[in-house]
Motif scaffolding. Structure first.
Motif, PDB file in Angstrom:
ATOM      1  N   GLU A 275      -8.285 -20.641  30.855  1.00 30.67           N
ATOM      2  CA  GLU A 275      -8.238 -19.201  30.783  1.00 30.67           C
ATOM      3  C   GLU A 275      -7.328 -18.954  29.116  1.00 30.67           C
ATOM      4  OE1 GLU A 275      -7.734 -17.598  35.128  1.00 30.67           O
ATOM      5  OE2 GLU A 275      -6.056 -18.276  34.175  1.00 30.67           O
ATOM      6  N   THR A 276      -6.224 -19.574  28.824  1.00 28.30           N
ATOM      7  CA  THR A 276      -5.444 -19.602  27.740  1.00 28.30           C
ATOM      8  C   THR A 276      -6.522 -19.973  26.545  1.00 28.30           C
ATOM      9  OG1 THR A 276      -3.595 -20.252  28.729  1.00 28.30           O
ATOM     10  CG2 THR A 276      -3.558 -20.248  26.388  1.00 28.30           C
ATOM     11  N   THR A 277      -7.175 -21.129  26.665  1.00 22.81           N
ATOM     12  CA  THR A 277      -7.856 -21.335  25.259  1.00 22.81           C
ATOM     13  C   THR A 277      -9.159 -20.604  24.984  1.00 22.81           C
ATOM     14  OG1 THR A 277      -8.907 -23.141  26.577  1.00 22.81           O
ATOM     15  CG2 THR A 277      -6.771 -23.644  25.174  1.00 22.81           C
ATOM     16  N   THR A 278      -9.614 -19.947  26.138  1.00 21.07           N
ATOM     17  CA  THR A 278     -10.898 -19.017  26.022  1.00 21.07           C
ATOM     18  C   THR A 278     -10.335 -17.689  25.522  1.00 21.07           C
ATOM     19  OG1 THR A 278     -12.085 -20.213  27.751  1.00 21.07           O
ATOM     20  CG2 THR A 278     -12.415 -17.823  27.351  1.00 21.07           C
ATOM     21  N   ARG A 279      -9.200 -17.379  25.686  1.00 20.03           N
ATOM     22  CA  ARG A 279      -8.588 -16.196  25.220  1.00 20.03           C
ATOM     23  C   ARG A 279      -8.210 -16.083  23.596  1.00 20.03           C
ATOM     24  NH1 ARG A 279      -4.897 -15.538  29.118  1.00 20.03           N
ATOM     25  NH2 ARG A 279      -3.477 -16.496  28.102  1.00 20.03           N
ATOM     26  N   ASN A 280      -7.820 -17.399  23.389  1.00 20.80           N
ATOM     27  CA  ASN A 280      -7.442 -17.474  22.009  1.00 20.80           C
ATOM     28  C   ASN A 280      -8.970 -17.462  21.248  1.00 20.80           C
ATOM     29  OD1 ASN A 280      -4.640 -17.790  22.841  1.00 20.80           O
ATOM     30  ND2 ASN A 280      -4.846 -20.131  22.733  1.00 20.80           N
ATOM     31  N   ALA A 281      -9.910 -18.249  21.616  1.00 23.22           N
ATOM     32  CA  ALA A 281     -11.162 -18.398  20.972  1.00 23.22           C
ATOM     33  C   ALA A 281     -11.845 -16.883  20.920  1.00 23.22           C
ATOM     34  CB  ALA A 281     -11.750 -19.320  21.526  1.00 23.22           C
ATOM     35  N   ILE A 282     -11.646 -16.044  21.799  1.00 21.54           N
ATOM     36  CA  ILE A 282     -12.314 -14.944  21.796  1.00 21.54           C
ATOM     37  C   ILE A 282     -11.454 -14.114  20.650  1.00 21.54           C
ATOM     38  CG2 ILE A 282     -12.557 -12.651  23.113  1.00 21.54           C
ATOM     39  CD1 ILE A 282     -13.240 -14.408  25.629  1.00 21.54           C
ATOM     40  N   ARG A 283     -10.007 -14.121  20.877  1.00 21.60           N
ATOM     41  CA  ARG A 283      -9.608 -13.159  19.786  1.00 21.60           C
ATOM     42  C   ARG A 283      -9.599 -13.815  18.354  1.00 21.60           C
ATOM     43  NH1 ARG A 283      -4.553 -14.689  21.595  1.00 21.60           N
ATOM     44  NH2 ARG A 283      -4.567 -16.099  19.875  1.00 21.60           N
ATOM     45  N   LEU A 284      -9.559 -15.286  18.134  1.00 21.47           N
ATOM     46  CA  LEU A 284      -9.862 -15.775  16.852  1.00 21.47           C
ATOM     47  C   LEU A 284     -10.897 -15.242  16.148  1.00 21.47           C
ATOM     48  CD1 LEU A 284      -8.477 -17.176  14.364  1.00 21.47           C
ATOM     49  CD2 LEU A 284      -9.725 -19.225  15.464  1.00 21.47           C
ATOM     50  N   PHE A 285     -12.322 -15.399  16.834  1.00 22.47           N
ATOM     51  CA  PHE A 285     -13.680 -15.345  16.511  1.00 22.47           C
ATOM     52  C   PHE A 285     -14.201 -13.801  16.724  1.00 22.47           C
ATOM     53  CE2 PHE A 285     -13.325 -20.130  17.454  1.00 22.47           C
ATOM     54  CZ  PHE A 285     -13.298 -20.443  16.031  1.00 22.47           C
ATOM     55  N   GLY A 286     -13.290 -13.170  17.301  1.00 23.85           N
ATOM     56  CA  GLY A 286     -13.911 -11.672  17.706  1.00 23.85           C
ATOM     57  C   GLY A 286     -15.216 -11.712  18.412  1.00 23.85           C
ATOM     58  N   LEU A 287     -15.326 -12.595  19.437  1.00 26.70           N
ATOM     59  CA  LEU A 287     -16.293 -12.952  20.417  1.00 26.70           C
ATOM     60  C   LEU A 287     -16.627 -11.569  21.110  1.00 26.70           C
ATOM     61  CD1 LEU A 287     -16.128 -16.408  21.390  1.00 26.70           C
ATOM     62  CD2 LEU A 287     -17.153 -15.721  19.379  1.00 26.70           C
TER      63      LEU A 287
END
Ligand code: ZN
Ligand code: ZN
Length: 273
Positions: A254-266
């Protein structure tokens, strides 16, 4: 990938923040690779194109699959091909709607496939380019953390953020990256028996700074070491990161998916929401 591994995710998803679906042998069966990733709980894959030709293939795969996004740039190995016109062409390709980041760019003084002076000049040019494009930057550093981080610090700040992919630096290097607001991406090498250094770093990272990656087709995690890597295997890396941080795989996912969505603007529906 067994059913029990996926069960551990308990409904959470993983994002492979750095893959090379456009490279052999994965490029020969992208449908099967993406399908196995989906069944393993992988919600999105960033495939990273490393020169002009490779980027075209990466983009065509990203166009075919809704969960595949792309990052583009000249890898330090290919810095020798990044003349003025080639960089302009790369900047145009970075405007493709599925491109979510610029890179991987950086320095590789381990293999030295381009001369070091050329690597440094092209890295500096591409750091500026990533900033002018307003994209997060994906950094590759190998046997060049001191020089690479110093160059990034000179070019900072990076308002769109960035990530040091396949992190192999020490604790001090991690600190310098975090101070600039960069993420640290943990590859499958964290599962390797002798890699206490990376396990110690991963244990101490602030939760908001962690990403996970396969860097496939390279660096298969244990117990698959030596075989072709693919995004479905990211669950082994997630499991090891959870262990060293004393938390559950679900929480790390959950944490790393949230981070990736935020950083890459998915897109907001990346995890089916
Ligand atoms: Zn790399
Ligand atoms: Zn890569």
């Amino acid at each position: 990938m067994s059913a029990s591994e996926k069960d551990r995710l308990d409904g959470a998803f993983l994002i492979d923040s750095h893959a090379h679906l456009e490279l052999e042998p994965l490029v020969n069966e992208p449908e099967a690779v993406v399908d196995r990733a989906s069944r393993a709980g992988v919600a999105a894959i960033i495939t990273v194109g490393i020169d002009l030709e490779d980027v075209q293939i990466a983009l065509s795969i990203a166009e075919r699959f809704s969960k595949v996004f792309a990052s583009v740039g000249f890898h330090p190995h290919n810095a020798k091909d990044a003349g003025h016109n080639a960089l302009e062409r790369m900047a145009q390709l970075a405007g493709h709607p599925k491109v979510v980041a610029y890179g991987e760019i950086g320095l590789d003084f381990y293999r030295n496939l381009s001369p070091q002076s050329v690597q440094k000049a092209v890295f500096a040019d591409q750091l500026s380019l990533a900033k002018s494009l307003g994209k997060p930057v994906v950094i590759h550093l190998r046997s060049a953390y001191e020089e690479g981080l110093t160059m990034i610090e000179k070019a900072a700040p990076f308002p769109a953020g960035g990530v040091i992919h396949c992190f192999s630096g020490d604790g001090h290097d991690a600190m310098r990256a975090l101070e600039m607001g960069f993420h640290i991406s943990i590859p499958g090498t964290i599962t390797y028996k002798n890699n206490n250094k990376l396990r110690e770093i991963a244990a101490d990272l602030p939760p908001d700074a962690i990403l996970l990656e396969t860097d496939c087709p390279f660096l298969s995690p244990d117990p698959l070491r030596g075989k072709t890597n693919e995004p479905a295997n990211i669950v082994y890396t997630a499991k090891r990161v959870a262990e060293v941080r004393g938390t559950s795989v679900k929480e790390i996912a959950e944490t790393t998916t949230r981070n990736a969505i935020r950083l890459f603007g998915l897109p907001g529906d990346t995890v089916g929401g």
